[in-house]
Design an enzyme around this catalytic site. Sequence first.
Site: not given
Length: 418
Positions: A288-289
């Site tokens: 995840e960013i």
Amino acid sequence: MLRRIIRPARRLPLWLILTVAGPFIFEVVVHQWHFSVPRPASELDAPFFTSCQEPDVSAKRENAALVMLARNNELEKANRTVTSIEQQFNRWFNYPYVFLNDEQWDPSFIEVLNKTSRGLATFDVVPRAQWTFPEGVDINAAKQNIKEQGERGIPHAGEEGYHHMCRFYSGKFYQLDVLKKYKWYWRLEPDVDFTCAITYDPFVQMARHKKVYGFTIALWEVGKSCPGLYRSIADWKEMMGIPTTSLWKATVSASWMPYPFRRFMSWLPNRDAYGDEWSLCHYWSNFEIADMDFFRTKAYQDLFDYLDKKGGFYFERWGDAAVHSLAIALLADPRKIHHFEDFGYRHALLYQCPANAPGGQLPESEILGSGTWAAEEDNGIGCRCECPGPSPRNFGSYCLNKLKQPTTAKRPRFASFL
Ligand code: GDP
Ligand code: MN
């Protein structure tokens, strides 16, 4: 006897059958249409770049950290991940790391990972209060239930620590003191390879394009791990009067059963109160960013608290990936989601890996240095990718196509069904 029962039915005139069935068929068609997701006229989520860039090492960074939760016995796997992201990205961009554990860190873990991350790392322990059963839950009953879930063969569901981890990543993570000073995080897990060079700053691009959540792979959740999750979130949506986004529609597999019969389907797993079903599609959250401020909003934290009180992190095995994905579909503008389809990413047995961009590999670049990479291909968008499997692959799955529908103008290029 049987003939006698069947014969009258055979004599039913067509007009009568159509008169009776017609309204139901019409209702089902309208119902399906109601959940259809229109494709936008233009691309709303193109890749930030589709070839190698000269890393802009003097550009202003975003307020971001690379965050990994790990156990002491995952030293080697954690080191593999950090070695990979350093090689492919962070040697140019120097973002800090935060390592989290629910136990005290082994000195050897700190020593090895500190070296690999070039001294940019903090090693923190999650406070007990954020890694435990919520107040009001009968702990003995929860432990017994966890044991039974394990016996039923639900992946990871027999491990108490895994339930704490899912609850932690779903909500408590965003309130950690050690992360308070950061806005953005890039979630890392042990045993990950980044298989392309990442030559631009994804945090800067996320901010510039007003994105809040970035992912690589989308896939099906294991339905029996969280049979009541979708119903709980759909009920919350209704209670709070939250309007339906196109992404929310895209997560639903609308029922083919006509009204009012489909209402009875609401008792089945992964259905809402109207009998429509969650497709089980979600973003795989080990990558995840994302913008922590989205998850810190009252709207998200209230949803988390409500889910927490339901006890489903323990009496079922609600995963943080499913919680994040459904919450985003509920609360975020679909244009704020970004698919990093230019990233090469492998975790466990799954990977995404694009073909290399024609003429886009910057072979003379001093800062990128020399190296080897797979052949360039027409339509390739990768930078110096070397894929872990026999061929380049973007995880062009049913779920990826479905969740990208609100932002993708073109018909999907990839047709695999996983
Ligand atoms: P999977 O990817 O869903 O199969 O699950 P993982 O075993 O990879 O766990 C997901 C993440 O949570 C990884 O970063 C693990 O290191 C971490 N994790 C899972 N359980 C625990 C735990 O009990 N303690 C700690 N410290 N980390 C955990
Ligand atoms: Mn994992």
